[in-house]
Design a protein around this motif. Structure first.
Motif, PDB file in Angstrom:
ATOM      1  N   ALA A 265       4.294   3.113   5.337  1.00 12.25           N
ATOM      2  CA  ALA A 265       5.027   2.416   4.276  1.00 12.25           C
ATOM      3  C   ALA A 265       5.065   0.913   4.546  1.00 12.25           C
ATOM      4  CB  ALA A 265       6.444   2.977   4.172  1.00 12.25           C
ATOM      5  N   ALA A 266       5.264   0.531   5.813  1.00 14.22           N
ATOM      6  CA  ALA A 266       5.283  -0.890   6.167  1.00 14.22           C
ATOM      7  C   ALA A 266       3.920  -1.535   5.926  1.00 14.22           C
ATOM      8  CB  ALA A 266       5.701  -1.060   7.627  1.00 14.22           C
ATOM      9  N   ALA A 267       2.847  -0.802   6.182  1.00 12.58           N
ATOM     10  CA  ALA A 267       1.503  -1.340   5.937  1.00 12.58           C
ATOM     11  C   ALA A 267       1.277  -1.599   4.454  1.00 12.58           C
ATOM     12  CB  ALA A 267       0.461  -0.365   6.481  1.00 12.58           C
ATOM     13  N   ILE A 268       1.739  -0.696   3.614  1.00 16.16           N
ATOM     14  CA  ILE A 268       1.587  -0.874   2.165  1.00 16.16           C
ATOM     15  C   ILE A 268       2.322  -2.126   1.699  1.00 16.16           C
ATOM     16  CG2 ILE A 268       2.189   0.123  -0.070  1.00 16.16           C
ATOM     17  CD1 ILE A 268       1.691   2.896   1.189  1.00 16.16           C
ATOM     18  N   VAL A 269       3.561  -2.290   2.184  1.00 20.21           N
ATOM     19  CA  VAL A 269       4.349  -3.457   1.767  1.00 20.21           C
ATOM     20  C   VAL A 269       3.761  -4.741   2.348  1.00 20.21           C
ATOM     21  CG1 VAL A 269       6.621  -4.538   1.918  1.00 20.21           C
ATOM     22  CG2 VAL A 269       6.431  -2.091   1.460  1.00 20.21           C
ATOM     23  N   ASN A 270       3.281  -4.708   3.589  1.00 19.22           N
ATOM     24  CA  ASN A 270       2.678  -5.903   4.186  1.00 19.22           C
ATOM     25  C   ASN A 270       1.443  -6.360   3.427  1.00 19.22           C
ATOM     26  OD1 ASN A 270       4.651  -5.942   6.136  1.00 19.22           O
ATOM     27  ND2 ASN A 270       3.245  -6.072   7.852  1.00 19.22           N
ATOM     28  N   SER A 271       0.710  -5.412   2.873  1.00 23.09           N
ATOM     29  CA  SER A 271      -0.481  -5.799   2.108  1.00 23.09           C
ATOM     30  C   SER A 271      -0.110  -6.565   0.848  1.00 23.09           C
ATOM     31  CB  SER A 271      -1.303  -4.559   1.758  1.00 23.09           C
ATOM     32  OG  SER A 271      -0.638  -3.762   0.791  1.00 23.09           O
ATOM     33  N   LEU A 272       1.128  -6.378   0.370  1.00 24.36           N
ATOM     34  CA  LEU A 272       1.585  -7.124  -0.800  1.00 24.36           C
ATOM     35  C   LEU A 272       2.052  -8.522  -0.446  1.00 24.36           C
ATOM     36  CD1 LEU A 272       3.691  -4.361  -2.595  1.00 24.36           C
ATOM     37  CD2 LEU A 272       1.372  -5.087  -3.141  1.00 24.36           C
ATOM     38  N   LYS A 273       2.296  -8.771   0.830  1.00 24.61           N
ATOM     39  CA  LYS A 273       2.840 -10.056   1.251  1.00 24.61           C
ATOM     40  C   LYS A 273       1.762 -11.075   1.601  1.00 24.61           C
ATOM     41  CE  LYS A 273       7.041  -8.046   3.255  1.00 24.61           C
ATOM     42  NZ  LYS A 273       7.835  -7.872   4.491  1.00 24.61           N
ATOM     43  N   ASP A 274       0.510 -10.641   1.659  1.00 24.80           N
ATOM     44  CA  ASP A 274      -0.530 -11.589   2.052  1.00 24.80           C
ATOM     45  C   ASP A 274      -0.945 -12.455   0.868  1.00 24.80           C
ATOM     46  OD1 ASP A 274      -2.305 -10.124   0.474  1.00 24.80           O
ATOM     47  OD2 ASP A 274      -3.058  -8.950   2.154  1.00 24.80           O
TER      48      ASP A 274
END
Length: 408
Positions: A265-274
């Motif tokens: 879940a953290a990986a999915i959200v981090n991909s939105l922050k780049d």
């Protein structure tokens, strides 16, 4: 029009200087929520800019927290599932508005509404076979996350429809929408057109169709998910408690990399922050350690404090046990039980190792260090201890030296 006239009147009366007025206008623009077209905007927000790499951070800078405004308005398909609740929680806690399409009962999304601030989690009844229903679910979103998946077939939904056709349809609608800046497709580690698993072949076809319709989409391939609501350790523990042993298909020698669901879940959200660097890329999300099926079963037995007992089940026998359900699925006038430990497609998938590729993009590329499974990620298994959380001694203590006092 009235607001503009009022501003001109105030300027004429010298109540505000032109510099002050410009500063206030810039401040209001900075506070305006991103991703909305305003009251006069079109329903499907087609006027917004399409997804472009390097277009800047989607998540706006700020104090963060569930009461802030991140700028993300995300429609999360499959939010009521295992991974979905963790994705919704991670999005909501940083101030995103999350639309939750659901097709079940009104209680299926109840636990999600507590994860965000008031009004930030918006349930929407929808039908995955109704195009207009899907369009309504994404109408005011700027992010679409597809978590839809099913590890077994039913009379109503097959692998191909759930894992391929639905993903293709979502990508097509999101592209036509014009305002979806990010599309994330959650697939599965090992997805390949040559896989012995029909599920993994359908996942691979879904990936290909999504990238064809929405080339900027980000593909996530998580390994077997481990967590409180998982469908592997819970089933094993329940089976072991009920029958006193655990069947190991193929002797439990298959290698894989189970991963903590919170990390995915953290990986999915981090991909939105780049700044768009993850767009159009595929990430393989496996845990930090390689396990065999038997190794993971040992960890389960140690956590529930039971002596491990196994029955080695050759692949032909396991397939013979699981095949009748597949043969009768669409031939009997009533629904068949959900397969648990004897799922034919999962048995076929276990015939080959399922590990992260050497040259694949991983958690490290999303600036995440995944958790080791032993410890907190598997502590939920203490509920299966026969005498409570503090009952008994671990297997390692039983096998250790005599001066190690067992805990009772």
């Amino acid at each position: 029009m009235q607001a503009a006239a009022l501003r001109r009147h105030l300027l004429d009366q010298h109540h505000l200087s032109p510099a002050s007025s410009a500063a206030i206008s810039a401040f209001r623009s900075a506070l305006a929520p991103q991703g909305f077209g305003g009251a006069d905007g079109a329903r499907h927000m087609s006027a917004r800019a399409p997804a472009v790499k390097g277009a800047g951070h989607l998540v706006r800078k700020g104090t963060g927290g569930r009461s802030s405004v991140s700028g993300i308005v995300a429609t999360v398909f499959g939010a009521t599932g295992f991974l979905g609740r963790y994705v919704v929680q991670q999005l909501a806690k940083m101030g995103s508005q999350v639309l939750v399409p659901f097709r079940g009962c009104e209680d299926s999304h109840r636990h999600l509404k507590l994860m965000g601030d008031l009004g930030q989690i918006v349930p929407m009844k929808y039908n995955p076979r109704d195009v207009n229903s899907i369009k309504a679910s994404v109408a005011k979103s700027n992010v679409v996350i597809n978590l839809i998946g099913r590890e077994f077939e039913t009379r109503n939904y097959g692998f191909e429809e759930v894992n391929h056709n639905m993903a293709e349809q979502l990508a097509m609608i999101s592209k036509e929408h014009g305002g979806i800046v990010r599309f994330i497709q959650v697939s599965a580690l090992g997805a390949s057109a040559s896989s012995p698993s029909r599920l993994l072949r359908a996942k691979a076809a879904g990936e290909e169709s999504v990238l064809k319709e929405f080339p900027e989409a980000t593909i996530m391939r998580p390994a077997t998910l481990i967590g409180t609501e998982d469908r592997i350790l819970n089933r094993w523990a329940m089976y072991a408690k009920n029958w006193g042993f655990l069947p190991l298909v193929g002797g439990g020698s298959t290698k894989f990399q189970p991963v903590y669901v919170v990390d995915v879940a953290a990986a999915i959200v981090n991909s939105l922050k780049d700044d768009g660097t993850s767009m159009g890329k595929t990430y393989e999300l496996g845990g930090p350690d390689v396990y065999t099926v038997r190794d993971l079963a040992e960890l389960m037995f140690e956590t529930i404090r039971e002596w491990p007992r196994y029955v080695n089940l050759p692949f032909p026998i396991a397939r013979a046990i699981a095949t009748p359900r597949e043969l009768l699925l669409n031939k009997v006038p009533f629904p068949l039980p959900t397969p648990s430990n004897f799922n034919l497609d999962q048995i076929n998938a276990l015939s080959v190792d399922n590990l992260v590729s050497e040259d694949a993009l991983t958690f490290a590329d999303l600036e995440i260090k995944p958790h080791k499974l032993k410890g907190y990620p598997t502590e939920f298994l203490v509920c299966y201890r026969k005498g409570g959380p503090s009952f008994g001694s671990t297997v390692s203590e039983k096998m250790g030296s005599a001066d190690v006092a067992p805990r009772f």
